[in-house]
Write an enzyme that holds these catalytic residues in place. Structure first.
Site, PDB file in Angstrom:
ATOM      1  N   ASP A 159       6.823   2.383  -4.943  1.00  0.00           N
ATOM      2  CA  ASP A 159       5.434   2.814  -4.906  1.00  0.00           C
ATOM      3  C   ASP A 159       4.614   1.591  -4.482  1.00  0.00           C
ATOM      4  OD1 ASP A 159       3.048   4.125  -5.017  1.00  0.00           O
ATOM      5  OD2 ASP A 159       3.408   5.052  -6.965  1.00  0.00           O
TER       6      ASP A 159
HETATM    7  C1  BGC Z   1       0.631   6.420  -5.224  1.00  0.00           C
HETATM    8  C2  BGC Z   1       1.679   7.042  -4.322  1.00  0.00           C
HETATM    9  C3  BGC Z   1       1.210   6.978  -2.889  1.00  0.00           C
HETATM   10  C4  BGC Z   1       0.969   5.535  -2.529  1.00  0.00           C
HETATM   11  C5  BGC Z   1       0.528   5.318  -1.095  1.00  0.00           C
HETATM   12  C6  BGC Z   1       0.177   5.069  -4.748  1.00  0.00           C
HETATM   13  O1  BGC Z   1      -1.024   4.732  -5.363  1.00  0.00           O
HETATM   14  O2  BGC Z   1       1.124   6.342  -6.534  1.00  0.00           O
HETATM   15  O3  BGC Z   1       1.917   8.379  -4.707  1.00  0.00           O
HETATM   16  O4  BGC Z   1       2.145   7.591  -2.055  1.00  0.00           O
HETATM   17  O5  BGC Z   1      -0.052   5.019  -3.366  1.00  0.00           O
HETATM   18  O6  BGC Z   1      -0.778   5.727  -0.891  1.00  0.00           O
END
Ligand code: BGC
Length: 685
Positions: A232
């Site tokens: 993540d």
């Molecule tokens: C989220 C993810 C997301 C990523 C990219 C993170 O804050 O938890 O689900 O895909 O950001 O934007």
């Protein structure tokens, strides 16, 4: 002809390999032009392909070319209980992602809804692992037929936003394996997900994006996964742990790309011999194999497209089946369109756009039909549709130039929202709006209230403090139902709300989710009887959050650690076993017609359960039969073991077959139920 990944790997320098395993832009890895290896381009998210950002800042590029089809959220999809629609939604998402030139779409989110207060619940399917996995797998197949990789997230036990970057989940391994992991396993084995995203939180003291337990032992060794594991954004905290945990790509929210843990720091450790170069070779090989699967290294690749009329139609198909009719005492619904002359619509959600909120799932929708517009377009000019706001949100603070994601690694990553003290001015404004709406409600024969939550509550980085309706809606609803007892109540949101102070007075209640760009049309069709509702709750609608096991037996949101003391008793498993009555139970949802079920039989040879379902009413409609397994003397009262959605004309009957996953081994009983999980038939082994 695509080149062989092993051959390509031999020709790559260490710098080139390192470039492929970490973000070189916010949503992309580095290419290797010398060998014609393109970057791996990723994009959020679950409800459509997100807008474009500058490569190294969270500034949207602001063009007119990244408006897209806005799809119903995963909770809405789950409410359809329809595997075919899951495939349909996935195929739109995949085709649009490819149409926008993406290689990986960061979806679907398949975490279990442990508590109704989790701010990202709208991105997730259900409290039940079986329902989640049965819908996630076709959705993934739908995406990936377009030469785009799905990225199932967030692995694992990412069930709250509060302290999401640091909270350490304490859970018995059996419960982890029975409740929180099955959807991921199935997504990989049956859905064939090419990529998986590690979660921000910790499990057993290890951050999920560098967890040897989750990524090495479970994902690779036990499940034999050879796809690509992506962190993540900002989920990695240590070079050696991440490198050796078999995470393949590190992504983050900052633009110091060379300083990422799997960038220069990793190169240093390889050069000094602290980490073996084979560790990166494994990662690069998996990435190259992914590129081969996506036809990125040669061969013919699908081109995709976005914003097609067909996609909008499919968004509508899903939205229609996602609407859940929770209550219809005395059948006030559907409204008789031909008799309507004048109606009053009340509530800010009737007129609010939701697509642009929620966090990384936000969408730059080509358009969004609100409930008010849906009603007006369906009723036409001969019916007078009046509108009263009824309530309002807080004034939104001025948004500065920083995007929330840029600072998303601060303060533990998330917190519990507060109701916020109401200023005198706001309280006065709300009172005026309420009084006006209540006065008007008494003057109209037909009043439709559209309220509920919005992305102020259903939002990444934020958990709700309780299940109460925001903005004084409880008082408003009580007064509206007093002034006009026929008021039709429509609520939307990604999680349930408390209804206790007015629900007994409401004759009808419709639940719709964030149902995509055609959500307002689907709702209007249901209210006017053009579509017969067939949605069922994919989660328990508790009376209060205290009736949910995470709160009653476990902890939520915990502190540095959060103890899942409720174990397997998640969602209805707890309410059934401990006889805690919900407001509306898992699987509940009414129809404008009626159904009957007969002759349940168990074909042990084929490991199949069968029965006949008949539409006994006078309208075409869909019913979802739910099969529950009860183990004799088992710990659990019952759990979902199958479901089939059937559409029937009035008087029509059809045989329904449930294929059981495996022979239960232990003595058990199967039951078939539908609305309110009223059990029609039971069968012992
Ligand atoms: C989220 C993810 C997301 C990523 C990219 C993170 O804050 O938890 O689900 O895909 O950001 O934007």
């Amino acid at each position: 002809m695509q080149k062989h990944p092993e051959e390509i790997l031999k020709n790559l320098t260490i710098e080139e390999k390192i470039g492929m395993i970490h973000g070189a832009q916010l949503f992309s890895t580095a290419p290797v032009p010398r060998l014609n290896i393109p970057p791996l381009v990723m994009s959020d998210g679950p409800m459509g392909v997100r807008q474009e950002f500058a490569p190294d800042s969270w500034q949207p590029t602001g063009g007119s070319d990244d408006y897209v089809t806005y799809l119903p959220c995963n909770s809405a999809l789950a409410a359809t209980w329809n595997r075919e629609l899951a495939f349909t939604l996935g195929s739109v998402l995949g085709e649009e992602a490819r149409g926008r030139g993406k290689d990986v779409i960061l979806a679907p989110g398949i975490n279990i809804k442990r508590s109704p207060l989790c701010g990202r619940n709208f991105e997730y399917f259900s409290e039940d692992p079986y329902l989640t996995k049965e819908l996630a797998a076709p959705l993934i197949r739908g995406i990936q037929q377009w030469d785009v990789a799905a990225c199932v997230k967030h692995f694992a036990a990412n069930n709250q936003e509060t302290e999401r970057l640091w909270v350490d989940v304490e859970i018995e391994e059996e419960a982890l394996r029975d409740i929180y992991l099955p959807a991921f396993r199935y997504a990989i084995e049956k859905g064939g997900a090419y990529t998986i995203m590690g979660a921000y939180n910790k499990v057993y003291g290890e951050h999920c994006c560098q967890s040897s337990f989750l990524l090495k032992k479970i994902l690779r060794d036990e499940w034999g996964y050879d796809g690509v594991a992506i962190s993540d954004w900002g989920g990695v905290h240590d070079t050696k742990l991440a490198a050796e945990s078999q995470l393949d790509i590190e992504m983050s929210v900052t633009n110091d790309f060379d300083d990422y843990f799997l960038a220069e720091p990793l190169k240093e450790k390889i050069k000094s011999g602290e980490i073996s170069e084979e560790v990166i070779d494994e990662k690069v090989l998996r990435i190259l194999k992914l590129m081969v699967k996506l036809h990125m290294l040669g061969g013919e690749r699908k081109s995709g497209s976005y914003n097609t009329p067909g996609h909008r139609q499919k968004a509508l198909d899903v939205a229609r089946q996602s609407v859940v009719l929770l209550k219809n005492e005395g059948q006030p619904l559907p409204l008789k369109k031909e008799k309507l002359k004048k109606i009053l619509v009340i509530g800010e959600n009737a007129d609010r756009i939701h697509s642009n909120g929620g966090g990384s799932a936000e969408i730059k929708a080509l358009y969004e039909i609100t409930p008010l517009m849906g009603l007006k377009t369906h009723l036409g000019g001969n019916v007078q549709v009046d509108y009263a706001k009824g309530y309002c949100r807080e004034e939104q603070p001025e948004t500065g130039s920083t995007n929330w994601q840029e600072t998303s690694l601060e303060h533990g990553g998330g917190s519990v929202g507060t109701a916020g003290a109401e200023s005198i001015g706001l309280a006065r404004k709300r009172q005026q709006l309420r009084e006006e709406a209540v006065r008007l409600a008494g003057e109209y024969e037909t009043v439709i209230y559209v309220g509920g939550l919005d992305h102020g509550q259903d939002c990444e980085g934020n958990d709700r403090p309780d299940m109460k309706l925001p903005y004084g809606q409880d008082q408003l609803l009580r007064e509206l139902l007093g002034a006009n007892p026929e008021t039709i109540v429509v609520l939307m949101g990604g999680s349930p709300v408390e209804m206790g102070s007015w629900i007994s007075k409401a004759k009808s209640l419709v639940w719709c989710w964030y149902a995509g760009m055609e959500g307002g049309s689907a709702l209007a069709e249901v209210l006017l009887g053009e579509t017969n509702p067939s949605g069922k709750l994919p989660e328990t609608f508790y009376k209060t959050h205290k009736d949910c096991s995470a709160h009653a037996l476990g902890e939520f949101p915990g502190g540095k650690t959060v103890a899942y003391k409720e174990g397997k008793y998640v969602g209805y498993r707890y309410n059934d076993k401990f006889q805690v009555e919900p407001e509306f139970c898992f699987g509940h949802g009414l129809s404008y017609t009626s159904f009957a079920c007969r002759d349940m039989a168990w074909d042990k040879e084929k490991n199949q359960i069968r029965c006949f379902l008949k539409n006994t009413g006078n309208r075409y409609g869909g019913e979802t039969l739910q099969l529950y397994r009860r183990e004799e003397n088992g710990e659990l009262f019952q759990e979902l073991a199958g479901f089939e959605k059937i559409f029937l004309e009035p008087g029509e009957e059809q045989e329904v077959k449930f294929q059981l996953e495996s022979s239960p081994g232990k003595p058990c009983k199967y039951c078939i139920g539908t609305s309110s999980r009223k059990i029609y038939l039971g069968l012992a082994q």
